[in-house]
Scaffold this motif. Structure first.
Motif, PDB file in Angstrom:
ATOM      1  N   ASP A  44      79.796  51.216  17.059  1.00 23.08           N
ATOM      2  CA  ASP A  44      79.989  51.685  15.688  1.00 23.08           C
ATOM      3  C   ASP A  44      80.190  50.487  14.754  1.00 23.08           C
ATOM      4  O   ASP A  44      80.905  49.536  15.092  1.00 23.08           O
ATOM      5  CB  ASP A  44      81.207  52.614  15.640  1.00 23.08           C
ATOM      6  CG  ASP A  44      81.255  53.427  14.365  1.00 23.08           C
ATOM      7  OD1 ASP A  44      81.554  52.839  13.308  1.00 23.08           O
ATOM      8  OD2 ASP A  44      81.007  54.641  14.431  1.00 23.08           O
ATOM      9  N   ALA A  45      79.587  50.553  13.594  1.00 23.28           N
ATOM     10  CA  ALA A  45      79.680  49.449  12.630  1.00 23.28           C
ATOM     11  C   ALA A  45      81.122  49.219  12.172  1.00 23.28           C
ATOM     12  O   ALA A  45      81.455  48.119  11.698  1.00 23.28           O
ATOM     13  CB  ALA A  45      78.786  49.734  11.428  1.00 23.28           C
ATOM     14  N   GLN A  46      81.969  50.233  12.308  1.00 26.25           N
ATOM     15  CA  GLN A  46      83.375  50.095  11.899  1.00 26.25           C
ATOM     16  C   GLN A  46      84.288  49.706  13.055  1.00 26.25           C
ATOM     17  O   GLN A  46      85.509  49.595  12.858  1.00 26.25           O
ATOM     18  CB  GLN A  46      83.854  51.424  11.293  1.00 26.25           C
ATOM     19  CG  GLN A  46      83.038  51.892  10.103  1.00 26.25           C
ATOM     20  CD  GLN A  46      82.940  50.836   9.019  1.00 26.25           C
ATOM     21  OE1 GLN A  46      83.957  50.258   8.622  1.00 26.25           O
ATOM     22  NE2 GLN A  46      81.727  50.569   8.540  1.00 26.25           N
ATOM     23  N   TYR A  47      83.724  49.502  14.237  1.00 28.25           N
ATOM     24  CA  TYR A  47      84.557  49.099  15.373  1.00 28.25           C
ATOM     25  C   TYR A  47      85.126  47.701  15.124  1.00 28.25           C
ATOM     26  O   TYR A  47      84.429  46.821  14.597  1.00 28.25           O
ATOM     27  CB  TYR A  47      83.741  49.125  16.665  1.00 28.25           C
ATOM     28  CG  TYR A  47      84.486  48.589  17.872  1.00 28.25           C
ATOM     29  CD1 TYR A  47      85.592  49.251  18.378  1.00 28.25           C
ATOM     30  CD2 TYR A  47      84.094  47.389  18.474  1.00 28.25           C
ATOM     31  CE1 TYR A  47      86.289  48.744  19.469  1.00 28.25           C
ATOM     32  CE2 TYR A  47      84.776  46.875  19.555  1.00 28.25           C
ATOM     33  CZ  TYR A  47      85.875  47.562  20.052  1.00 28.25           C
ATOM     34  OH  TYR A  47      86.580  47.055  21.121  1.00 28.25           O
ATOM     35  N   SER A  48      86.346  47.460  15.537  1.00 26.30           N
ATOM     36  CA  SER A  48      87.089  46.264  15.127  1.00 26.30           C
ATOM     37  C   SER A  48      86.563  44.946  15.683  1.00 26.30           C
ATOM     38  O   SER A  48      86.639  43.920  15.005  1.00 26.30           O
ATOM     39  CB  SER A  48      88.566  46.418  15.501  1.00 26.30           C
ATOM     40  OG  SER A  48      88.708  46.553  16.913  1.00 26.30           O
ATOM     41  N   THR A  73      86.737  56.418  22.608  1.00 21.32           N
ATOM     42  CA  THR A  73      87.455  56.607  21.345  1.00 21.32           C
ATOM     43  C   THR A  73      88.839  57.165  21.603  1.00 21.32           C
ATOM     44  O   THR A  73      89.064  57.886  22.592  1.00 21.32           O
ATOM     45  CB  THR A  73      86.686  57.560  20.402  1.00 21.32           C
ATOM     46  OG1 THR A  73      87.373  57.633  19.151  1.00 21.32           O
ATOM     47  CG2 THR A  73      86.569  58.965  20.988  1.00 21.32           C
ATOM     48  N   ARG A 129      71.652  43.387  13.742  1.00 19.02           N
ATOM     49  CA  ARG A 129      73.089  43.272  13.504  1.00 19.02           C
ATOM     50  C   ARG A 129      73.828  42.762  14.745  1.00 19.02           C
ATOM     51  O   ARG A 129      74.830  42.053  14.632  1.00 19.02           O
ATOM     52  CB  ARG A 129      73.654  44.608  13.036  1.00 19.02           C
ATOM     53  CG  ARG A 129      73.257  44.947  11.599  1.00 19.02           C
ATOM     54  CD  ARG A 129      74.023  46.118  11.038  1.00 19.02           C
ATOM     55  NE  ARG A 129      73.577  47.386  11.597  1.00 19.02           N
ATOM     56  CZ  ARG A 129      74.079  48.568  11.219  1.00 19.02           C
ATOM     57  NH1 ARG A 129      75.047  48.633  10.303  1.00 19.02           N
ATOM     58  NH2 ARG A 129      73.620  49.684  11.755  1.00 19.02           N
ATOM     59  N   ASP A 149      75.680  53.141  12.334  1.00 15.63           N
ATOM     60  CA  ASP A 149      76.545  53.272  11.166  1.00 15.63           C
ATOM     61  C   ASP A 149      77.718  54.223  11.393  1.00 15.63           C
ATOM     62  O   ASP A 149      78.796  54.022  10.840  1.00 15.63           O
ATOM     63  CB  ASP A 149      75.734  53.746   9.966  1.00 15.63           C
ATOM     64  CG  ASP A 149      74.784  52.669   9.462  1.00 15.63           C
ATOM     65  OD1 ASP A 149      75.108  51.481   9.621  1.00 15.63           O
ATOM     66  OD2 ASP A 149      73.713  53.020   8.934  1.00 15.63           O
ATOM     67  N   ASP A 150      77.487  55.261  12.215  1.00  9.96           N
ATOM     68  CA  ASP A 150      78.539  56.256  12.406  1.00  9.96           C
ATOM     69  C   ASP A 150      78.186  57.144  13.595  1.00  9.96           C
ATOM     70  O   ASP A 150      77.176  56.931  14.274  1.00  9.96           O
ATOM     71  CB  ASP A 150      78.733  57.097  11.138  1.00  9.96           C
ATOM     72  CG  ASP A 150      77.426  57.697  10.618  1.00  9.96           C
ATOM     73  OD1 ASP A 150      76.473  57.867  11.416  1.00  9.96           O
ATOM     74  OD2 ASP A 150      77.348  57.996   9.420  1.00  9.96           O
ATOM     75  N   HIS A 152      83.126  54.020  19.724  1.00 10.00           N
ATOM     76  CA  HIS A 152      83.425  54.595  18.412  1.00 10.00           C
ATOM     77  C   HIS A 152      84.355  53.676  17.619  1.00 10.00           C
ATOM     78  O   HIS A 152      85.022  52.800  18.184  1.00 10.00           O
ATOM     79  CB  HIS A 152      84.075  55.973  18.636  1.00 10.00           C
ATOM     80  CG  HIS A 152      84.407  56.726  17.405  1.00 10.00           C
ATOM     81  ND1 HIS A 152      85.694  56.937  16.982  1.00 10.00           N
ATOM     82  CD2 HIS A 152      83.606  57.344  16.487  1.00 10.00           C
ATOM     83  CE1 HIS A 152      85.683  57.652  15.880  1.00 10.00           C
ATOM     84  NE2 HIS A 152      84.432  57.917  15.556  1.00 10.00           N
ATOM     85  N   SER A 153      84.436  53.904  16.320  1.00 12.18           N
ATOM     86  CA  SER A 153      85.279  53.068  15.470  1.00 12.18           C
ATOM     87  C   SER A 153      86.754  53.127  15.873  1.00 12.18           C
ATOM     88  O   SER A 153      87.499  52.155  15.668  1.00 12.18           O
ATOM     89  CB  SER A 153      85.125  53.490  14.003  1.00 12.18           C
ATOM     90  OG  SER A 153      85.479  54.865  13.849  1.00 12.18           O
TER      91      SER A 153
END
Length: 432
Positions: A283-287, A361, A308, A339-340, A251-252
């Motif tokens: 997750d696309a927002q993971y660092s 997470t 991706r 994406d999420d 998860h992000s």
């Protein structure tokens, strides 16, 4: 000490040529033995299992010699590294298998447990009490430890077992079975309570599946082809264990070090077990997704990814549609960027085999949403999917991980090998 010959091999020679008659003969012997076993006190069953574990340790060299014969044949026949790992035994693994038998012996006996009770307005007193299922048929491949695990769990829960192991482990299974039966019989368990089918004829599987009225439940453990055949052909109730297409969703809000450690363990600790991660969702927002891919690649894992993921590392192979539905049991992993949380849940719903799925997470609300939403037998938060194991769950051992929705789910141990009956106590009531 050399392992004794399994007593269940003492069948009429004529029946070896007639597999259906052989299975019927063994099943009838097993049912008779189960009636004796079901009447034995809990302490007697526990003592017998400790004896079986001790005998397995004493016969370790004979078991290892038998296992080496199977490994040599497996290498000659081109078994994969993962399959050979499933098959391989050493002193440490034998001791662990024996320890598992000891652990089952120490578990509370479910037989006789009162599930619930009530009193009706007319004075009738009702209770539901756990009882053994009866004769359990086990059909399994490759992993000889199943011979010991199934024996221990069936005996502790008062069931007889009819075992049909795969040809890859035939010598290992016979050696383990011989040791177990010798230990059990020394403490009064009928030898026919645990029988290993003395033929690798594939017709034996078909005969077991159609032995309605003789075998009470079939438990398949093996590849997708075996399980599908069992489910399609069985005329006996089946406790299904499908393939382990297990996901980990990073998860992000995942801690990078935790994510790295869990992902590597979930895939690479042992690639040939059903709890091994087969698909990683990031997750696309993971660092730091690139670090996860690099860690896997550095550990020797082949990564197959979507566009991706490929953009992060040019060594990533293009994932096909089939990859998302593949249990590799090898150093291969499919990886997708989502994406999420909603996209991760959709992917898992479409491709998971309902075995084990996990989220990494630090966001507790996200974790709770994942735990509620994923409809798999085992759902995890911040833990490696390799913990999907009866021993790790404190169950001593497991007869399999059920991915269906009825009777039992997840690691199936003692409770999953029982059913119940109603006891009704009256004082002369007659129904008006």
């Amino acid at each position: 000490m050399n392992a004794v010959a399994p007593s269940s091999l003492k069948v009429d020679d004529a029946n070896l040529a007639d597999v259906s008659s052989l299975i019927a003969q063994l099943a009838k012997k097993g049912r008779a033995a189960q009636r004796q076993l079901a009447a034995m006190p809990s302490a007697a069953k526990a003592t017998a299992l400790h004896s079986a574990a001790d005998r397995m340790r004493a016969d370790a060299q004979a078991i290892l010699d038998a296992n080496e014969r199977d490994l040599a044949a497996g290498r000659e026949n081109g078994l994969s590294v993962a399959m050979l790992d499933r098959l391989a035994l050493d002193e440490e693994r034998i001791d662990a298998i024996a320890a598992g038998v000891d652990a089952v012996a120490k578990l509370p006996d479910p037989v006789g447990e009162v599930i619930d009770q009530a009193e009706r307005p007319n004075g009738l007193k009702l209770s539901r009490v756990r009882v053994p299922i009866g004769l359990i048929g086990l059909i399994y491949e490759s992993r000889p430890n199943v011979t010991a695990d199934a024996t221990a769990l069936c005996v502790r829960a008062g069931n007889a077992a009819l075992l049909r192991g795969g040809s890859e482990a035939v010598h290992s299974n016979r050696a383990i079975h011989a040791a177990m039966v010798a230990g059990l019989a020394a403490e009064g368990i009928p030898e026919a309570a645990v029988q290993l089918i003395p033929t690798q004829d594939r017709a034996a599987v078909g005969a077991m599946l159609t032995a309605s009225g003789l075998i009470d439940m079939i438990v398949p453990r093996g590849g997708k082809g075996l399980v599908e055949r069992v489910q399609n052909d069985a005329r006996v109730p089946v406790l299904a264990h499908l393939d382990g297409i297990c996901h980990t969703y990073v998860h992000s809000a995942a801690d990078p070090k935790m994510a790295h450690d869990i992902v590597l363990n979930a895939k690479m600790r042992r690639t040939g077990i059903c709890g091994a991660m087969e698909t990683l969702l990031i997750d696309a927002q993971y660092s730091d997704p690139a670090a996860l891919i690099a860690g896997l690649r550095n550990a020797g894992c082949e990564v197959r990814g979507d566009a991706r993921i490929q953009a992060l590392d040019d060594s990533v192979i293009t994932a096909s549609e089939a990859d998302w539905d593949t249990e590799y049991l090898d150093t291969i992993l499919s990886v997708a960027m989502v994406d999420d949380m909603g996209a991760a849940l959709t992917h898992i719903a479409e491709h998971s085999s309902a075995h084990t799925d996990a989220i990494v997470t630090d966001d507790q609300s996200a974790a709770e949403r994942f735990l509620r939403s994923v409809d798999s037998a085992i759902v995890m938060h911040n833990a490696s999917s390799q913990f999907a194991d009866g021993g790790e769950f404190g169950l001593g051992a497991e007869i399999g991980i059920a991915t269906g929705r009825l009777h039992a789910r997840g690691p199936v141990a003692l409770e999953g090998l029982t059913t119940y009956k109603w006891l009704v106590r009256g004082t002369g009531q007659a129904r008006p």
